[in-house]
Design an enzyme around this catalytic site. Structure first.
Site, PDB file in Angstrom:
ATOM      1  N   HIS A   1      -0.802 -17.478  63.827  1.00  0.00           N
ATOM      2  CA  HIS A   1       0.135 -18.531  64.178  1.00  0.00           C
ATOM      3  C   HIS A   1       0.913 -18.938  62.931  1.00  0.00           C
ATOM      4  CE1 HIS A   1      -3.323 -20.728  62.631  1.00  0.00           C
ATOM      5  NE2 HIS A   1      -2.636 -21.863  62.617  1.00  0.00           N
TER       6      HIS A   1
ATOM      7  N   HIS B   1      -4.190 -24.268  70.197  1.00  0.00           N
ATOM      8  CA  HIS B   1      -4.007 -25.028  68.960  1.00  0.00           C
ATOM      9  C   HIS B   1      -2.761 -25.902  69.122  1.00  0.00           C
ATOM     10  CE1 HIS B   1      -4.788 -26.015  64.892  1.00  0.00           C
ATOM     11  NE2 HIS B   1      -3.819 -25.299  64.344  1.00  0.00           N
TER      12      HIS B   1
ATOM     13  N   HIS C   1     -12.672 -21.176  57.837  1.00  0.00           N
ATOM     14  CA  HIS C   1     -11.615 -22.172  57.954  1.00  0.00           C
ATOM     15  C   HIS C   1     -12.187 -23.577  57.762  1.00  0.00           C
ATOM     16  CE1 HIS C   1      -8.066 -24.295  59.653  1.00  0.00           C
ATOM     17  NE2 HIS C   1      -7.422 -23.235  59.195  1.00  0.00           N
TER      18      HIS C   1
ATOM     19  N   ASP D   1      -0.873 -22.149  56.089  1.00  0.00           N
ATOM     20  CA  ASP D   1      -2.082 -21.597  55.490  1.00  0.00           C
ATOM     21  C   ASP D   1      -2.484 -20.253  56.106  1.00  0.00           C
ATOM     22  OD1 ASP D   1      -2.578 -23.288  57.757  1.00  0.00           O
ATOM     23  OD2 ASP D   1      -4.729 -23.204  57.341  1.00  0.00           O
TER      24      ASP D   1
END
Length: 304
Positions: free
Chosen positions: A63, A143, A271, A67
Site C-alpha cells: 500500500h 487498512h 511492523h 513506510d
C-alpha cells in the site's frame, strides 16, 4: 529441497527508531528474489544482506503509506548507477506510478532500464504473477487506504527417482523423465516395474503469506489455508487495543488468532509500534494463542 527463504530487511512501523528499519523483505524462491515493500533504508539493508541487486526483477508494494514505499526512488537510482538494463516490474495499488515517476524525473535522470508497472486490485484475491516456480496471489486486507498482502505459493515438484532401484532392474536413465511424470519403468527384458517402486514422493509445496498493515479480519484465515509460514503485522499489544482499532492495525494476539485458525506452521510477527522498547511483550501475548511464533528482526532469514 530448493531454497525458499524470507530475508527480513525491515520490520518497524511508520515512526523511525534506532532499532528497526521500515517495512521491507526479500522472498527467495529457488533462484529468484522478490522484494516485498520498500521502506526507507531498504537498499542499505540489501547491502547488509549481501543479496545481489541484479537478481531483483519484481517488487510488490502492499500500500502507499510512506513506510512501505519511500525507499523505492533511491533504490531505483542505485540500480541505474550499477548499470542495470533488465526491466523491473513493480506491482502496487493504484496511484504509485505518477508519484514515483515524478520523483525519478526530479532526482534520477536517464535510467537505462524500463520500469513496468502492474496495478493490483486490493479488493479481490487474484494471481498477479506466475512462473515455473511460484505463483503470487493478492490477499485483500483492511487498512486506512487500499492495501493487500501477497501469497507466494511454490509449484509442486516432481518425485525423486530411486537410482539404486533403477540400477537393480537395469532400467535406462533415458526413462527418468517418464518415470518422474508417473509412468512405469521398463527393464531391458521388457518387464514392467510399477512407478511407485521407482520414486519417492516429492516434498509438499510450501507457501509464504505476507500480511501487511491491516485490522483484524476474522475470516482472513480462510485465504491462508495451506500456508507454511505467515508474516502478519502486530503493531500493538493488548495494552493498545483502542489504538489498533483507531488506526486499523492488528495486535499480536489477533495475529496469533489468524495463524491458529489458518493452521500455519510458523507465525512471524512484525511492523512493531515504536512505543515498545522490547517486543517480547508482543511475542508473549501471541504465544499464549499460537506457540510457533517468532519475532521478526533485521537481517533475520526465515526458512519457509
Amino acid at each position: 529441497m530448493e531454497p525458499f527463504k524470507v530475508h527480513i530487511l525491515g520490520c518497524g512501523s511508520a515512526m523511525p527508531t534506532l532499532r528497526h528499519y521500515a517495512s521491507a523483505q526479500v522472498v527467495e524462491v529457488r533462484d529468484k528474489l522478490f522484494l516485498v515493500d520498500c521502506g526507507e533504508g531498504t537498499q542499505m539493508q540489501l547491502r547488509k544482506s549481501r543479496l545481489r541487486f541484479g537478481r531483483i526483477n519484481h517488487v510488490f508494494i502492499s500500500h502507499l503509506h510512506g513506510d512501505h514505499c519511500l525507499g523505492l526512488a533511491g533504490m531505483l537510482s542505485t540500480f541505474g548507477m550499477l548499470g542495470r538494463t533488465a526491466p523491473l516490474h513493480i506491482f502496487s495499488p493504484k496511484g504509485l506510478q505518477p508519484v514515483l515517476d515524478a520523483q525519478l524525473a526530479c532526482f534520477c535522470h536517464g535510467l537505462d532500464y524500463p520500469l513496468v508497472y502492474h496495478e493490483v486490485d486490493t479488493a479481490r484475491e487474484a494471481v498477479v504473477y506466475e512462473d515455473r516456480s511460484v505463483t503470487v496471489t493478492t490477499i485483500p486486507l483492511r487498512h486506512r487506504m487500499p492495501c493487500c498482502g501477497y501469497l507466494f505459493r511454490e509449484h509442486p515438484t516432481l518425485p525423486h527417482i530411486k537410482r539404486d532401484i533403477f540400477d537393480m532392474y537395469g532400467i535406462s536413465i533415458s526413462q527418468v523423465n517418464n518415470v518422474k511424470n508417473g509412468h512405469d519403468g521398463v527393464t531391458p527384458d521388457g518387464d514392467i516395474i510399477p512407478n511407485e517402486k521407482l520414486v519417492t514422493p516429492a516434498a509438499p509445496p510450501r507457501a509464504y503469506a505476507y500480511c501487511s498493515d491491516t485490522r483484524y479480519i476474522p475470516d482472513l484465515y480462510k485465504r491462508l489455508k495451506g500456508v507454511t509460514t505467515l508474516y502478519h503485522e502486530s503493531t500493538y499489544g493488548k495494552d493498545s487495543q483502542l489504538a489498533a482499532k483507531k488506526y486499523m492495525h492488528s495486535t499480536a494476539e489477533e495475529a496469533a488468532m489468524v495463524a491458529r485458525d489458518a493452521g500455519v506452521k510458523k507465525l512471524v510477527l512484525g511492523h512493531y509500534s515504536s512505543r515498545y522498547d522490547d517486543e517480547r511483550v508482543l511475542l508473549d501475548e501471541a504465544r499464549k494463542i499460537f506457540r510457533q511464533t517468532v519475532l521478526a528482526d533485521e537481517n533475520m532469514v526465515v526458512d519457509v
